[in-house]
Design a protein around this motif. Structure first.
Motif, PDB file in Angstrom:
ATOM      1  N   ASP A  44       0.835  -1.201   0.000  1.00 28.31           N
ATOM      2  CA  ASP A  44       0.000   0.000   0.000  1.00 28.31           C
ATOM      3  C   ASP A  44       0.868   1.249   0.000  1.00 28.31           C
ATOM      4  N   ALA A  45       1.939   1.226   0.806  1.00 28.15           N
ATOM      5  CA  ALA A  45       2.830   2.384   0.874  1.00 28.15           C
ATOM      6  C   ALA A  45       3.537   2.609  -0.461  1.00 28.15           C
ATOM      7  N   VAL A  46       3.926   1.517  -1.111  1.00 29.35           N
ATOM      8  CA  VAL A  46       4.578   1.630  -2.428  1.00 29.35           C
ATOM      9  C   VAL A  46       3.607   2.222  -3.446  1.00 29.35           C
ATOM     10  N   ALA A  47       2.396   1.705  -3.482  1.00 23.19           N
ATOM     11  CA  ALA A  47       1.400   2.200  -4.423  1.00 23.19           C
ATOM     12  C   ALA A  47       1.131   3.687  -4.204  1.00 23.19           C
ATOM     13  N   LYS A  48       1.062   4.088  -2.953  1.00 24.79           N
ATOM     14  CA  LYS A  48       0.811   5.495  -2.636  1.00 24.79           C
ATOM     15  C   LYS A  48       1.980   6.371  -3.061  1.00 24.79           C
ATOM     16  N   ARG A  49       3.213   5.934  -2.749  1.00 29.14           N
ATOM     17  CA  ARG A  49       4.412   6.703  -3.115  1.00 29.14           C
ATOM     18  C   ARG A  49       4.509   6.864  -4.630  1.00 29.14           C
ATOM     19  N   ALA A  50       4.201   5.784  -5.355  1.00 25.37           N
ATOM     20  CA  ALA A  50       4.383   5.770  -6.807  1.00 25.37           C
ATOM     21  C   ALA A  50       3.159   6.272  -7.562  1.00 25.37           C
ATOM     22  N   SER A  51       2.098   6.585  -6.832  1.00 19.81           N
ATOM     23  CA  SER A  51       0.835   6.985  -7.469  1.00 19.81           C
ATOM     24  C   SER A  51       0.395   5.923  -8.482  1.00 19.81           C
TER      25      SER A  51
END
Length: 199
Positions: A44-51
């Motif tokens: 989830d954090a990766v998806a958020k960081r990478a949009s």
């Protein structure tokens, strides 16, 4: 005569959106590995960081571990030309790993990828394939050639020598949990030549 669609297709410059998205995901993965490690890694954090969407992530990689390995290996540069000097030829095959481990939080990213490779089948296969292709096979060829030229002895197992060359690096990254000291590759190459010298 070209159509409007073909002009638009050929006039576009720069990376495609998918390439940009993939690059952003790998960068976000490295940041998450450096901050949280593998055990508490958050997609989830990766998806958020990478949009990016998690669906995209799961579509592009067979597992989260494989994505972590890809992100870490993207830090590893190609080996430079080793020339003809035996010490330099051995060192240049280790230098890329040393460089990656010494770049920013590279040691933490590599540690997370190694743990992912130990836990996850796809990650492990990707890591071992890279190690075999970029380090183990080239190193075996160099050592075998040096042994054939009697620069070093021939009464040893090539794979054991490779483990001795790389072992301290993994220990530093995984156990000591710190960056690799400068000159590691040259030091290890010098040590191997001294230990296995024919003189």
């Amino acid at each position: 005569m070209p159509t409007d669609a073909s002009v638009k297709k050929t006039s576009r410059k720069g990376p495609s959106r998918s390439e940009e998205s993939r690059s952003a995901i790998l960068e976000a993965t490295r940041a998450e590995l450096a901050e949280s490690g593998w055990r508490t890694f958050s997609v989830d954090a990766v998806a958020k960081r990478a949009s990016a969407s998690k669906q995209t992530i799961y579509r592009w990689w067979p597992s989260i571990g494989a994505m972590c390995v890809d992100a870490a290996l993207a830090l590893v540069p190609d080996s430079p030309d080793g020339g003809r000097d035996p010490q330099e030829r051995i060192a240049t095959l280790i230098v890329p790993l040393e460089a990656a481990a010494r770049t920013g939080n590279g040691h933490a990213v590599l540690r997370g990828a190694l743990m992912a490779a130990a836990d996850d089948q796809h990650a492990g296969e990707a890591w071992r394939a890279w190690m075999s292709r970029d380090i183990r096979q080239p190193m075996r060829m160099v050592l075998a050639e040096l042994a054939a030229k009697r620069v070093i002895r021939r009464d040893f197992d090539l794979d054991e020598v490779i483990e001795q060359l790389l072992g301290p690096l993994w220990h530093r990254i995984c156990v000591i949990r710190g960056p690799v000291k400068e000159g590691y590759s040259v030091q290890q190459a010098r040590y191997a030549l001294r230990v296995y010298s024919t003189i």
